[in-house]
Design a protein around this motif. Sequence first.
Motif, PDB file in Angstrom:
ATOM      1  N   PRO A  75       7.678  -8.346 -10.491  1.00  0.00           N
ATOM      2  CA  PRO A  75       6.680  -7.285 -10.651  1.00  0.00           C
ATOM      3  C   PRO A  75       6.136  -6.862  -9.282  1.00  0.00           C
ATOM      4  CG  PRO A  75       5.764  -9.403 -11.295  1.00  0.00           C
ATOM      5  CD  PRO A  75       7.176  -9.658 -10.894  1.00  0.00           C
ATOM      6  N   ILE A  76       5.715  -5.635  -9.181  1.00  0.00           N
ATOM      7  CA  ILE A  76       5.151  -5.140  -7.922  1.00  0.00           C
ATOM      8  C   ILE A  76       3.935  -4.272  -8.251  1.00  0.00           C
ATOM      9  CG2 ILE A  76       6.762  -3.160  -7.842  1.00  0.00           C
ATOM     10  CD1 ILE A  76       6.649  -3.360  -4.783  1.00  0.00           C
ATOM     11  N   MET A  77       2.942  -4.253  -7.351  1.00  0.00           N
ATOM     12  CA  MET A  77       1.752  -3.416  -7.528  1.00  0.00           C
ATOM     13  C   MET A  77       1.602  -2.560  -6.271  1.00  0.00           C
ATOM     14  SD  MET A  77      -0.552  -3.025  -9.848  1.00  0.00           S
ATOM     15  CE  MET A  77      -0.945  -4.507 -10.754  1.00  0.00           C
ATOM     16  N   VAL A  78       1.612  -1.250  -6.452  1.00  0.00           N
ATOM     17  CA  VAL A  78       1.453  -0.364  -5.297  1.00  0.00           C
ATOM     18  C   VAL A  78       0.052   0.240  -5.346  1.00  0.00           C
ATOM     19  CG1 VAL A  78       2.367   1.664  -4.078  1.00  0.00           C
ATOM     20  CG2 VAL A  78       3.927   0.144  -5.301  1.00  0.00           C
ATOM     21  N   ARG A  79      -0.698   0.103  -4.254  1.00  0.00           N
ATOM     22  CA  ARG A  79      -2.077   0.629  -4.185  1.00  0.00           C
ATOM     23  C   ARG A  79      -2.001   2.041  -3.622  1.00  0.00           C
ATOM     24  NH1 ARG A  79      -6.868  -0.401  -6.272  1.00  0.00           N
ATOM     25  NH2 ARG A  79      -8.584   0.258  -4.953  1.00  0.00           N
ATOM     26  N   LYS A  80      -2.277   3.031  -4.505  1.00  0.00           N
ATOM     27  CA  LYS A  80      -2.151   4.442  -4.096  1.00  0.00           C
ATOM     28  C   LYS A  80      -3.459   5.146  -4.380  1.00  0.00           C
ATOM     29  CE  LYS A  80       2.503   6.167  -4.597  1.00  0.00           C
ATOM     30  NZ  LYS A  80       3.491   6.538  -5.544  1.00  0.00           N
ATOM     31  N   GLY A  90       6.224   3.119 -14.304  1.00  0.00           N
ATOM     32  CA  GLY A  90       5.963   3.878 -15.537  1.00  0.00           C
ATOM     33  C   GLY A  90       7.090   3.734 -16.548  1.00  0.00           C
ATOM     34  N   GLU A  91       7.492   4.870 -17.116  1.00  0.00           N
ATOM     35  CA  GLU A  91       8.496   4.843 -18.195  1.00  0.00           C
ATOM     36  C   GLU A  91       9.833   4.285 -17.734  1.00  0.00           C
ATOM     37  OE1 GLU A  91       9.052   8.599 -20.104  1.00  0.00           O
ATOM     38  OE2 GLU A  91       6.966   8.656 -20.766  1.00  0.00           O
ATOM     39  N   GLU A  92      10.171   4.590 -16.487  1.00  0.00           N
ATOM     40  CA  GLU A  92      11.464   4.100 -15.993  1.00  0.00           C
ATOM     41  C   GLU A  92      11.462   2.563 -15.955  1.00  0.00           C
ATOM     42  OE1 GLU A  92      12.656   5.044 -12.005  1.00  0.00           O
ATOM     43  OE2 GLU A  92      14.697   4.345 -12.435  1.00  0.00           O
ATOM     44  N   ALA A  93      10.335   2.011 -15.505  1.00  0.00           N
ATOM     45  CA  ALA A  93      10.227   0.541 -15.463  1.00  0.00           C
ATOM     46  C   ALA A  93      10.324  -0.031 -16.878  1.00  0.00           C
ATOM     47  CB  ALA A  93       8.914   0.135 -14.805  1.00  0.00           C
ATOM     48  N   LYS A  96       0.833  -1.206   0.000  1.00  0.00           N
ATOM     49  CA  LYS A  96       0.000   0.000   0.000  1.00  0.00           C
ATOM     50  C   LYS A  96       0.867   1.255   0.000  1.00  0.00           C
ATOM     51  CE  LYS A  96      -3.970  -1.881   2.363  1.00  0.00           C
ATOM     52  NZ  LYS A  96      -4.139  -2.432   3.658  1.00  0.00           N
ATOM     53  N   GLU A  97       0.439   2.281  -0.689  1.00  0.00           N
ATOM     54  CA  GLU A  97       1.004   3.642  -0.684  1.00  0.00           C
ATOM     55  C   GLU A  97       2.396   3.784  -1.306  1.00  0.00           C
ATOM     56  OE1 GLU A  97      -0.660   6.273  -0.110  1.00  0.00           O
ATOM     57  OE2 GLU A  97      -2.435   5.134   0.458  1.00  0.00           O
ATOM     58  N   ASP A  98       3.381   3.021  -0.781  1.00  0.00           N
ATOM     59  CA  ASP A  98       4.761   3.238  -1.209  1.00  0.00           C
ATOM     60  C   ASP A  98       5.477   1.883  -1.170  1.00  0.00           C
ATOM     61  OD1 ASP A  98       7.353   3.971  -1.552  1.00  0.00           O
ATOM     62  OD2 ASP A  98       7.439   5.421   0.080  1.00  0.00           O
ATOM     63  N   TRP A  99       6.345   1.611  -2.143  1.00  0.00           N
ATOM     64  CA  TRP A  99       7.016   0.297  -2.148  1.00  0.00           C
ATOM     65  C   TRP A  99       7.899   0.113  -0.921  1.00  0.00           C
ATOM     66  CZ3 TRP A  99      12.224  -1.238  -2.717  1.00  0.00           C
ATOM     67  CH2 TRP A  99      13.132  -0.199  -2.937  1.00  0.00           C
ATOM     68  N   GLU A 127      -6.546   4.570  -3.978  1.00  0.00           N
ATOM     69  CA  GLU A 127      -7.553   3.708  -4.630  1.00  0.00           C
ATOM     70  C   GLU A 127      -7.151   3.227  -6.031  1.00  0.00           C
ATOM     71  OE1 GLU A 127     -11.332   3.996  -3.294  1.00  0.00           O
ATOM     72  OE2 GLU A 127     -10.057   4.222  -1.524  1.00  0.00           O
ATOM     73  N   HIS A 128      -5.910   3.490  -6.446  1.00  0.00           N
ATOM     74  CA  HIS A 128      -5.470   3.031  -7.773  1.00  0.00           C
ATOM     75  C   HIS A 128      -4.298   2.071  -7.626  1.00  0.00           C
ATOM     76  CE1 HIS A 128      -7.900   5.681 -10.172  1.00  0.00           C
ATOM     77  NE2 HIS A 128      -7.579   6.692  -9.364  1.00  0.00           N
ATOM     78  N   ASP A 129      -4.239   1.106  -8.547  1.00  0.00           N
ATOM     79  CA  ASP A 129      -3.095   0.194  -8.564  1.00  0.00           C
ATOM     80  C   ASP A 129      -2.036   0.731  -9.523  1.00  0.00           C
ATOM     81  OD1 ASP A 129      -3.995  -1.634  -6.762  1.00  0.00           O
ATOM     82  OD2 ASP A 129      -5.007  -2.888  -8.264  1.00  0.00           O
ATOM     83  N   VAL A 130      -0.812   0.901  -9.009  1.00  0.00           N
ATOM     84  CA  VAL A 130       0.274   1.378  -9.881  1.00  0.00           C
ATOM     85  C   VAL A 130       1.253   0.221 -10.096  1.00  0.00           C
ATOM     86  CG1 VAL A 130       2.073   3.137 -10.191  1.00  0.00           C
ATOM     87  CG2 VAL A 130       0.029   3.659  -8.832  1.00  0.00           C
ATOM     88  N   PRO A 131       1.339  -0.305 -11.337  1.00  0.00           N
ATOM     89  CA  PRO A 131       2.259  -1.434 -11.555  1.00  0.00           C
ATOM     90  C   PRO A 131       3.702  -0.948 -11.724  1.00  0.00           C
ATOM     91  CG  PRO A 131       1.065  -0.923 -13.575  1.00  0.00           C
ATOM     92  CD  PRO A 131       0.618   0.079 -12.567  1.00  0.00           C
ATOM     93  N   GLY A 132       4.621  -1.766 -11.270  1.00  0.00           N
ATOM     94  CA  GLY A 132       6.040  -1.416 -11.409  1.00  0.00           C
ATOM     95  C   GLY A 132       6.898  -2.666 -11.302  1.00  0.00           C
ATOM     96  N   ILE A 133       8.188  -2.452 -11.104  1.00  0.00           N
ATOM     97  CA  ILE A 133       9.094  -3.606 -10.946  1.00  0.00           C
ATOM     98  C   ILE A 133      10.067  -3.365  -9.786  1.00  0.00           C
ATOM     99  CG2 ILE A 133       9.141  -4.465 -13.343  1.00  0.00           C
ATOM    100  CD1 ILE A 133      11.791  -2.815 -13.648  1.00  0.00           C
ATOM    101  N   LEU A 134      10.499  -4.459  -9.196  1.00  0.00           N
ATOM    102  CA  LEU A 134      11.661  -4.395  -8.298  1.00  0.00           C
ATOM    103  C   LEU A 134      12.849  -4.756  -9.173  1.00  0.00           C
ATOM    104  CD1 LEU A 134      10.491  -6.242  -5.062  1.00  0.00           C
ATOM    105  CD2 LEU A 134      10.646  -3.785  -5.462  1.00  0.00           C
ATOM    106  N   TYR A 135      13.963  -4.060  -9.015  1.00  0.00           N
ATOM    107  CA  TYR A 135      15.112  -4.376  -9.868  1.00  0.00           C
ATOM    108  C   TYR A 135      16.401  -4.336  -9.071  1.00  0.00           C
ATOM    109  CZ  TYR A 135      16.296   0.590 -10.178  1.00  0.00           C
ATOM    110  OH  TYR A 135      16.662   1.880  -9.881  1.00  0.00           O
ATOM    111  N   ASP A 136      17.411  -4.991  -9.617  1.00  0.00           N
ATOM    112  CA  ASP A 136      18.733  -5.005  -8.988  1.00  0.00           C
ATOM    113  C   ASP A 136      19.360  -3.643  -9.238  1.00  0.00           C
ATOM    114  OD1 ASP A 136      21.492  -5.231  -8.464  1.00  0.00           O
ATOM    115  OD2 ASP A 136      21.368  -7.401  -8.686  1.00  0.00           O
ATOM    116  N   ALA A 137      19.478  -2.850  -8.159  1.00  0.00           N
ATOM    117  CA  ALA A 137      19.815  -1.432  -8.323  1.00  0.00           C
ATOM    118  C   ALA A 137      21.278  -1.189  -8.696  1.00  0.00           C
ATOM    119  CB  ALA A 137      19.467  -0.683  -7.052  1.00  0.00           C
ATOM    120  N   LEU A 138      22.073  -2.261  -8.782  1.00  0.00           N
ATOM    121  CA  LEU A 138      23.456  -2.041  -9.226  1.00  0.00           C
ATOM    122  C   LEU A 138      23.462  -1.577 -10.683  1.00  0.00           C
ATOM    123  CD1 LEU A 138      25.522  -2.398  -7.104  1.00  0.00           C
ATOM    124  CD2 LEU A 138      26.224  -4.506  -8.122  1.00  0.00           C
TER     125      LEU A 138
END
Length: 544
Positions: free
Chosen positions: A102-107, A85-88, A5-8, A109-120
């Motif tokens: 894949p990750i879905m953040v509920r913000k 979004g575009e960054e993903a 919810k809200e923030d990853w 009342e909306h679902d925002v799809p994104g990804i978890l990635y290896d930040a290196l």
Amino acid sequence: MLRVKEDWQGLFEGEGGIAELSQALPTILQTRRWFGGKALRIAKVEIADSIVILSHPAVRMLILRVIYESADMESYTLPLGAAFGEEADRIRRDSPHAVLAPIMVRKCEHDVPGILYDALWNPDVALSLLDAIGQSSRFPGTAGSIAATSTNTFTELVPSRMELEPVLMKTEQSNTSIAYSGRVILKLYRRIAEGVNPDLEIGRALTYRQFPYVPCIAGYLEYHDRFRRSAPLAVLQKFVANEGDAWKRGLEEFERFIDRLETAHLWKSQPPAFPSHPFDLAQAPYSPPPGHLIGPFLESVRRLGNRTAQLHVALSQIVDDPDFAPEPLTRDSRRRRYQTMVENLTDTLSLVKERMQLLPENGQALAEILIALQSDLDQMFSAFENIETAISLIRCQGDYHLGQVLCVKDDFMIIDFEGEPAQSLAERRMKQPAFVDVAGMTRSFQYVPFVVLKGKGAQWSPWAAFWSGWTSAAFLQGYLELASGSSFCPRNSESARVLFDAYLIKKALYELRYELNNRPDWVEIPLHGLVNIIRPADQRQQPS
Ligand SMILES: Nc1ncnc2c1ncn2[C@@H]1O[C@H](COP(=O)(O)OP(=O)(O)O)[C@@H](O)[C@H]1O
Ligand SMILES: O=P(O)(O)O[C@H]1O[C@H](CO)[C@@H](O[C@H]2O[C@H](CO)[C@@H](O)[C@H](O)[C@H]2O)[C@H](O)[C@H]1O
């Protein structure tokens, strides 16, 4: 799909978020090239610590504790970021290997799809780690902290305000490295362990002594847990401009060797007879035909032997540090080593028997021969236990092969002092007979022709043994030229041979276990090597 919810960042807060991430981690780890526990069953993965290493956007270094069903726990590092979004889309397109889940953040009342990635893979993260080393910064975590340290060479290698472009190295292996505009390279250790990492320890010792054939260390990152126990996380070294590693060079050279033989219509004929043991061969001049057919590579390999001896001399001269000071090879230490050798032999042969049905046909035939040779192998270990020679044990490279050497013009730089990945840190830091490295490299000269011929779908040829034999001999000749007379080099040639043979077998048994677990298609390489150490005459015949 992970949901939060809200923030990853919610993945790190409260039991719900942490449980969600922990559940996803076993699957994430299984897809990583560097994860060493693929053959084991994971009971659970715990997040031992999560340390913010970049604030905007938030990126955390996770310290993961992997608990297996029937093996010792291991710790791994995972730099974790999230993109939307575009960054993903850009990460998915440009760096698909970086995508973890894949990750879905509920913000609102909306679902925002994104990804978890290896930040290196994120250049901002790479640059912030470099800055942290330059400034000797500290990052607090939930349970411990990361401490960055620079050495005297940092400012020389990374002048301030210099624009450096980080590039993740594509040759990801056990660890992950980032090169910064050809000046420095940061290697992030993936599997970490509390204690002293030999890669960093030996690198620092040789940097301090300005040894010219090992890249100098510019800094490092360490993780400190809540009890102040530390584990090295990363090492920053001088980037060595190179033409590739010696393994790649060896493969190219063997291809050239085949071309020469084919041009001279010799490939289908028998090679001239040659003594089968590298110590006998090292006494012989390699003027025509070997020098003529193998070409200038023989001289290069001889130089690699020189550099290896220089490395051992440098390591043996660190007498003011008890972790390096040479120690005598006593009767007791020979006995202990003999026992380990025999245990390794028994374990390896049991593994071979267990996997027999999975081996290719040729591998099965060789495995049967090897099993029948168990007592011969044992006898060679036993000869080692009984040698009468006063040599010293020293710190060594420990997992020496052609892939651990970078080609720099017509010279070499030696890298990667981590030791054999299957051993504990304590084992990897042990002092050893220097021949452990000589034997390791010798094995690599046997791998080269096999891999080239396999790649071509070609039959094994007696010329393969010719090439391996003469390259090993040139390496040994170069080594002995500078190592003879040193405390770590046996004076008596019979003892030298017994010591070398025992360590050659030990290495080939390690390779057999390594190939059975990682590259079953390649098991015939160490199998063939082992059989030929005992029955060298077979070297000139097709393996059965
Ligand atoms: N100091 C360096 N300069 C240039 N390239 C390097 C350096 N150290 C490592 N590399 C490159 O990174 C690769 C992997 O390095 P290595 O230390 O063996 O990592 P790993 O432990 O992952 O096997 C090397 O084969 C080489 O291409
Ligand atoms: O990952 P590391 O470099 O620490 O070493 C492990 O992997 C090596 C293979 O990449 C393995 O080396 C074996 O295969 C090589 C060819 O790929 C060959 O040149 C070596 O002689 C042979 O030992 C190494 O054993 C293993 O520890």
